[in-house]
Enzyme design. Structure first.
Site, PDB file in Angstrom:
ATOM      1  N   ARG A   9       0.830  -1.201   0.000  1.00 41.78           N
ATOM      2  CA  ARG A   9       0.000   0.000   0.000  1.00 41.78           C
ATOM      3  C   ARG A   9       0.870   1.259   0.000  1.00 41.78           C
ATOM      4  O   ARG A   9       1.931   1.292   0.625  1.00 41.78           O
ATOM      5  CB  ARG A   9      -0.923   0.011   1.221  1.00 41.78           C
ATOM      6  CG  ARG A   9      -2.018  -1.034   1.149  1.00 41.78           C
ATOM      7  CD  ARG A   9      -2.837  -1.074   2.411  1.00 41.78           C
ATOM      8  NE  ARG A   9      -2.057  -1.555   3.545  1.00 41.78           N
ATOM      9  CZ  ARG A   9      -2.563  -1.731   4.776  1.00 41.78           C
ATOM     10  NH1 ARG A   9      -3.826  -1.440   5.016  1.00 41.78           N
ATOM     11  NH2 ARG A   9      -1.803  -2.181   5.735  1.00 41.78           N
ATOM     12  N   ASP A  42       0.899   5.686   0.430  1.00 40.71           N
ATOM     13  CA  ASP A  42       0.186   6.791   1.066  1.00 40.71           C
ATOM     14  C   ASP A  42      -0.271   7.827   0.048  1.00 40.71           C
ATOM     15  O   ASP A  42       0.128   7.796  -1.125  1.00 40.71           O
ATOM     16  CB  ASP A  42       1.102   7.486   2.082  1.00 40.71           C
ATOM     17  CG  ASP A  42       1.422   6.603   3.272  1.00 40.71           C
ATOM     18  OD1 ASP A  42       0.604   5.718   3.590  1.00 40.71           O
ATOM     19  OD2 ASP A  42       2.493   6.790   3.882  1.00 40.71           O
ATOM     20  N   TYR A  58      11.580   0.654  -3.506  1.00 37.38           N
ATOM     21  CA  TYR A  58      11.104   2.033  -3.631  1.00 37.38           C
ATOM     22  C   TYR A  58      12.252   2.900  -4.128  1.00 37.38           C
ATOM     23  O   TYR A  58      13.436   2.558  -3.972  1.00 37.38           O
ATOM     24  CB  TYR A  58      10.647   2.587  -2.282  1.00 37.38           C
ATOM     25  CG  TYR A  58       9.298   2.114  -1.811  1.00 37.38           C
ATOM     26  CD1 TYR A  58       8.157   2.883  -2.029  1.00 37.38           C
ATOM     27  CD2 TYR A  58       9.159   0.909  -1.133  1.00 37.38           C
ATOM     28  CE1 TYR A  58       6.907   2.461  -1.573  1.00 37.38           C
ATOM     29  CE2 TYR A  58       7.913   0.473  -0.675  1.00 37.38           C
ATOM     30  CZ  TYR A  58       6.801   1.263  -0.910  1.00 37.38           C
ATOM     31  OH  TYR A  58       5.578   0.845  -0.463  1.00 37.38           O
ATOM     32  N   ARG A  64      10.311   7.566   4.095  1.00 36.78           N
ATOM     33  CA  ARG A  64      10.264   9.022   4.251  1.00 36.78           C
ATOM     34  C   ARG A  64      10.992   9.459   5.521  1.00 36.78           C
ATOM     35  O   ARG A  64      11.618  10.528   5.559  1.00 36.78           O
ATOM     36  CB  ARG A  64       8.822   9.498   4.257  1.00 36.78           C
ATOM     37  CG  ARG A  64       8.134   9.361   2.889  1.00 36.78           C
ATOM     38  CD  ARG A  64       6.653   9.609   2.978  1.00 36.78           C
ATOM     39  NE  ARG A  64       6.358  10.930   3.517  1.00 36.78           N
ATOM     40  CZ  ARG A  64       5.144  11.316   3.902  1.00 36.78           C
ATOM     41  NH1 ARG A  64       4.122  10.470   3.810  1.00 36.78           N
ATOM     42  NH2 ARG A  64       4.946  12.523   4.372  1.00 36.78           N
TER      43      ARG A  64
END
Length: 260
Positions: free
Chosen positions: A49, A51, A109, A196
């Protein structure tokens, strides 16, 4: 029949991946398009998932359906019902034992970052931004200290639902092309906001505000308060999971090489 799809999307206009009552999520848009094309309700599961504001270059989903379509038809037909910022890249019929999340060996990522005295314009929302110069060697030294299996509680959002904060960070690569930095991460799995929060720390170190060794203190503290503030979602991209070759699924999409 079980079908796997590779889906790319620009996350700027959506409230993340997972379905919500607002209907403004990528999953909501995908399932609505699949339902129209297959003429039946379809529920999807995803590999990871994302954000609100986070982009996907190869989100992998799977679903079960009685609708029989050729793989290319799933791509073209579904895309005809999708908004322009979401697109199915490929489709494969897979065995029933395949599971887009459980079958993944790792997840990847990338974070794209603009270093410039002036904020982004044409790429606003698609890159993060810093205006102070960054030191590559310092960030690489810090990144090396994060590799391996650790308790990443200090990099975990308070809303994280993962059962364990222990993850195995397999790879961090940092490169630069012109004014753009590219940070690539690969792990067996990631915590909510983990990348992040790592980015926030690497940037603090790259700007000389902390030494690379500081990252050891952040890890050892096992407290979110010990780390730097969570960095912007704008430049974060889900590159996709890796699977065993026996499933015959693509490893990447063309956008992988486009990303700044």
């Amino acid at each position: 029949m079980r079908v796997a799809l590779g889906v790319s999307y620009n996350g700027q206009s959506y409230d993340g991946w997972q379905s919500q009552p607002s209907g403004r999520t990528v999953q909501d848009q995908l399932e609505k398009a699949l339902g129209k094309f297959a003429d039946q309700r379809i529920s999807t599961l995803c590999a990871g998932r994302t954000d609100a504001g986070v982009h996907g270059l190869m989100q992998v989903v799977h679903f079960d359906t009685s609708a029989e379509r050729a793989p290319y038809a799933w791509v073209r037909g579904t895309n005809s019902f999708l908004p322009r910022d979401i697109a199915v890249q490929w489709a494969h019929v897979v065995p029933d034992e395949f599971h887009c999340r459980a079958s993944a060996l790792s997840r990847r990522y990338a974070y794209s970052l603009l270093e410039s005295p002036v904020r982004p314009s044409v790429d606003a929302g698609r890159v993060g931004w810093v205006f102070q110069p960054l030191d590559l060697a310092a960030m690489q030294a810090a990144a090396t200290r994060l590799l391996g299996e650790h308790d990443f509680t200090s990099f975990r959002a308070s809303a994280c639902q993962a059962l364990s904060p222990v993850k195995n960070l397999l790879r961090i690569e940092i490169s630069r092309r012109g004014a753009y930095w590219r940070f690539e991460f690969e792990a067996n799995a990631f915590l909510h906001h983990m990348i992040r929060n790592i980015m926030g720390c690497l940037i603090v170190i790259g700007q000389g505000k902390q030494a690379p060794e500081w990252i050891d203190e952040v890890l050892a503290a096992r407290s979110r308060d010990a780390a730097a503030p969570t960095f912007s979602p704008d430049g974060l991209y889900f590159l996709g999971p890796r699977y065993d070759a026996r499933w015959g699924l693509p490893d990447r999409t063309p956008a992988y090489d486009w990303l700044p």
